[in-house]
Design an enzyme around this catalytic site. Structure first.
Site, mmCIF file in Angstrom:
data_model
loop_
_atom_site.group_PDB
_atom_site.id
_atom_site.type_symbol
_atom_site.label_atom_id
_atom_site.label_comp_id
_atom_site.label_asym_id
_atom_site.label_seq_id
_atom_site.Cartn_x
_atom_site.Cartn_y
_atom_site.Cartn_z
ATOM 1 N N SER A 53 25.588 -15.817 -12.841
ATOM 2 C CA SER A 53 27.020 -15.981 -13.046
ATOM 3 C C SER A 53 27.300 -15.778 -14.527
ATOM 4 O O SER A 53 26.372 -15.728 -15.340
ATOM 5 C CB SER A 53 27.395 -17.400 -12.598
ATOM 6 O OG SER A 53 28.781 -17.577 -12.676
ATOM 7 N N ARG A 54 28.589 -15.639 -14.879
ATOM 8 C CA ARG A 54 28.902 -15.482 -16.299
ATOM 9 C C ARG A 54 28.467 -16.710 -17.077
ATOM 10 O O ARG A 54 27.955 -16.637 -18.171
ATOM 11 C CB ARG A 54 30.401 -15.233 -16.503
ATOM 12 C CG ARG A 54 30.797 -13.773 -16.354
ATOM 13 C CD ARG A 54 32.285 -13.643 -16.247
ATOM 14 N NE ARG A 54 32.797 -14.422 -15.117
ATOM 15 C CZ ARG A 54 34.081 -14.589 -14.831
ATOM 16 N NH1 ARG A 54 34.996 -14.042 -15.591
ATOM 17 N NH2 ARG A 54 34.457 -15.285 -13.776
ATOM 18 N N ARG A 57 32.644 -6.533 -2.833
ATOM 19 C CA ARG A 57 33.313 -5.239 -2.931
ATOM 20 C C ARG A 57 32.250 -4.164 -3.064
ATOM 21 O O ARG A 57 31.252 -4.346 -3.776
ATOM 22 C CB ARG A 57 34.242 -5.185 -4.153
ATOM 23 C CG ARG A 57 35.534 -5.952 -4.025
ATOM 24 C CD ARG A 57 36.531 -5.297 -3.044
ATOM 25 N NE ARG A 57 37.806 -6.012 -2.959
ATOM 26 C CZ ARG A 57 38.043 -7.042 -2.149
ATOM 27 N NH1 ARG A 57 37.095 -7.492 -1.351
ATOM 28 N NH2 ARG A 57 39.248 -7.609 -2.131
ATOM 29 N N LEU A 112 28.942 -17.284 -8.238
ATOM 30 C CA LEU A 112 28.937 -18.600 -7.571
ATOM 31 C C LEU A 112 30.335 -19.203 -7.623
ATOM 32 O O LEU A 112 30.561 -20.275 -8.188
ATOM 33 C CB LEU A 112 27.903 -19.533 -8.216
ATOM 34 C CG LEU A 112 27.566 -20.775 -7.382
ATOM 35 C CD1 LEU A 112 26.712 -20.409 -6.174
ATOM 36 C CD2 LEU A 112 26.842 -21.819 -8.230
ATOM 37 N N GLY A 113 31.282 -18.476 -7.031
ATOM 38 C CA GLY A 113 32.631 -19.013 -6.876
ATOM 39 C C GLY A 113 32.748 -19.728 -5.544
ATOM 40 O O GLY A 113 31.761 -20.256 -5.023
ATOM 41 N N SER A 114 33.942 -19.710 -5.002
ATOM 42 C CA SER A 114 34.223 -20.404 -3.745
ATOM 43 C C SER A 114 33.320 -19.902 -2.614
ATOM 44 O O SER A 114 32.779 -20.694 -1.837
ATOM 45 C CB SER A 114 35.697 -20.170 -3.408
ATOM 46 O OG SER A 114 35.980 -20.588 -2.117
ATOM 47 N N ILE A 115 33.129 -18.582 -2.526
ATOM 48 C CA ILE A 115 32.290 -18.034 -1.454
ATOM 49 C C ILE A 115 30.818 -18.357 -1.691
ATOM 50 O O ILE A 115 30.125 -18.833 -0.792
ATOM 51 C CB ILE A 115 32.488 -16.504 -1.322
ATOM 52 C CG1 ILE A 115 33.925 -16.202 -0.875
ATOM 53 C CG2 ILE A 115 31.476 -15.891 -0.358
ATOM 54 C CD1 ILE A 115 34.302 -14.731 -0.926
ATOM 55 N N GLU A 125 35.317 3.172 1.129
ATOM 56 C CA GLU A 125 35.780 2.791 2.478
ATOM 57 C C GLU A 125 36.987 3.622 2.893
ATOM 58 O O GLU A 125 37.815 3.935 2.051
ATOM 59 C CB GLU A 125 36.159 1.302 2.480
ATOM 60 C CG GLU A 125 34.980 0.393 2.218
ATOM 61 C CD GLU A 125 35.393 -1.070 2.019
ATOM 62 O OE1 GLU A 125 36.568 -1.413 2.255
ATOM 63 O OE2 GLU A 125 34.538 -1.853 1.617
ATOM 64 N N ALA A 176 34.679 -9.248 7.035
ATOM 65 C CA ALA A 176 34.082 -10.584 6.861
ATOM 66 C C ALA A 176 35.150 -11.672 6.788
ATOM 67 O O ALA A 176 34.899 -12.817 7.143
ATOM 68 C CB ALA A 176 33.209 -10.607 5.608
ATOM 69 N N HIS A 179 34.317 -4.009 6.682
ATOM 70 C CA HIS A 179 35.117 -4.862 5.779
ATOM 71 C C HIS A 179 35.962 -5.865 6.587
ATOM 72 O O HIS A 179 37.201 -5.918 6.436
ATOM 73 C CB HIS A 179 36.014 -4.009 4.857
ATOM 74 C CG HIS A 179 36.455 -4.760 3.618
ATOM 75 N ND1 HIS A 179 36.708 -4.157 2.407
ATOM 76 C CD2 HIS A 179 36.677 -6.086 3.412
ATOM 77 C CE1 HIS A 179 37.077 -5.055 1.519
ATOM 78 N NE2 HIS A 179 37.070 -6.238 2.113
#
Lengths: 324, 324
Positions: free
Chosen positions: A184-185, A241, A162-165, A270, A290, A288
């Site tokens: 999340s951590r 990733r 749950l970071g910026s993205i 990839e 996005a 890849h």
């Protein structure tokens, strides 16, 4: 930095052929003397040897593996600017030890990546790409029954990271009536239920959206057990990733109907995509891209250029990861 | 209505083969004696003649043209329940004159249709279906440069019609950072800029999402002039009814690059899609399935069944259009 004489411009070695140079290379070259191995007649290794002693600045992409032996070739290097948001390709502690500053793309791709995550999820649930193929293949007038799709609203979506993205995915999916929770951590100051364990999150959700960084801790975090916990109606979206998912186990689960579908922008190896995925109609595949919009590339050019100018003017980097 | 004896169940003539009967036909038959021409050995006209004198209730779909001459065949008819939200196939004033009540799908499809509108827009802007084709055709490992897509956020989206669907599209797209305005017969109590004229809306917007009803006033509302006003970066999404757009002029504008792309769930002459669209990669095509999810079909079954039960029990219809 407005000097037109190329010899007086500060040198920047460019590794990994960042895509945005295809669009902004000329503008970039007005401010920097770009050392580009792919335009040189020398083999890459020899090209590096030629410039490695003196070059102070490097522009690289997420495909450039920046490890100790790589770094040992560049004794004068003081800054690395990477076009990626992710840093899994770089040994940051070695950079720190060598006194090399690092700047990355920061959060400039977050909106585009979040948009794509949501687009892939709607596409898989509502079978949009499959519908397009149905129409283009002329099946509509042939009275073929089109399969029912699945509603977006009410779906329980678990965000892995749950970071910026992740926050932007949550905001968008709430507007569709999805029910958000996350792993999340550590717990964050948000109104969504928190699960420290991804397996536990999967048991509570219909959809997992992978939006964490790739680290030693998250490599193959999504494995067969997690996918089985997600269940037969479950959908996986990965815009983070590839190696965060055990791809072989994902492919098996998709083929055996252990989960319902997937929207994948990233893959373990990839640009190679597992052959088995190419014939499945419950997956949507994307190369890849996005993060890849005209607008984000303009932003990226400005940020990369700004970081390098800041370095050569002895000013603070605009998007520092380490700035010793 | 729990009587198992089919002879005692109230009769409902079913015209237009509503799709949801493929999924809920058996449940429906527990409460009603369904008169289904497609299961009869009689030709349709003769089948109708056989039952038309006595049948009081009709279940039809958006494809059934309910005009005065059609209605004149059914002297005992007292209720028509249509599985569509749109009513452009029905002569409502003739129904009113004959004392026939009408119920439709109300707003039960609004969320799914709004989701699809947003999905189509993300897909066209971010080239998701095109990306899937790119990967499946094996182009990724061949170093083909993938074209840049366009950011969703910041885009100026004009809603043509601001009913139940339009409001839901607005709510969703606001979460992506789109800037909403709308055209409608009259101004509504919403914070979005209002334009009474669709041409004026088009000049102010990058995207038009068609979500109005098809009426004599809206037929071919979107014509070449409107599309040229939208401009070369413009995108059209249509999840309403095909004939609201002049399809021939839309095809020309798409082929000549007068607008940038389109996401179309509906067409003028369904199930026929203009041949020219099938080879364009800046359009996403869908076979009038924006309303079609497992969840909406469950809701539709309950609403259609509930309306018919209400009629036979002399109770108010659940989703009346006219209830004389």
């Amino acid at each position: 930095m407005a000097e037109p004489n190329n010899k007086e411009l500060p040198e920047v070695i460019v590794l990994g052929i960042p895509w945005f140079l295809k669009f902004y290379g000329q503008q970039f070259s007005q401010n920097f003397k770009l050392l580009k191995p792919w335009e040189s007649s020398l083999p890459l290794e020899q090209f590096i040897t030629t410039h490695a002693q003196s070059v102070k600045a490097m522009l690289c992409s997420g495909g450039t593996r920046v490890n100790p032996s790589f770094l040992s070739q560049f004794p004068s290097l003081r800054v690395i600017v990477t076009t990626s948001a992710g840093l899994n390709h770089m040994d940051l502690s070695e950079c720190r030890r060598l006194g090399i500053s690092v700047a990355n793309a920061g959060t400039i791709f977050s909106e585009d990546v979040a948009d794509c995550a949501v687009g892939l999820l709607i596409d898989v649930l509502r079978k949009i790409t499959a519908a397009d193929g149905f129409v283009r293949n002329g099946l509509w007038p042939m009275n073929v029954v089109y399969p029912l799709s699945s509603k977006v609203g009410g779906r329980k979506v678990g965000l892995v990271g749950l970071g910026s993205i992740g926050l932007k995915v949550a905001k968008r999916l709430e507007a569709f009536g999805c029910i958000i929770s996350y792993q999340s951590r550590k717990k964050k100051p948000v109104p969504y239920p928190f699960y420290p364990d991804v397996h536990q999150l999967a048991t509570k959700c219909d959809v997992l959206v992978i939006c964490c960084a790739l680290t030693d801790q998250t490599r193959h975090l999504i494995n067969k057990e997690v996918l089985l916990a997600l269940g037969k109606e479950g959908i996986i979206i990965n815009i983070a990733r590839g190696p965060i998912i055990n791809e072989m186990e994902l492919v098996q689960c998709l083929m055996q109907g252990e989960i319902a579908g997937a929207g994948l922008d990233v893959f373990e190896n990839e640009p190679n995509v597992p052959e088995e995925l190419l014939s499945l109609d419950n997956v949507v595949l994307s190369p890849h891209v996005a993060y890849l919009t005209e607008e984000s590339f303009q932003d990226l050019y400005e940020l990369m250029s700004g970081n390098l100018e800041a370095f050569f003017f002895n000013k603070p980097l605009l998007s520092p990861v380490l700035d010793d």
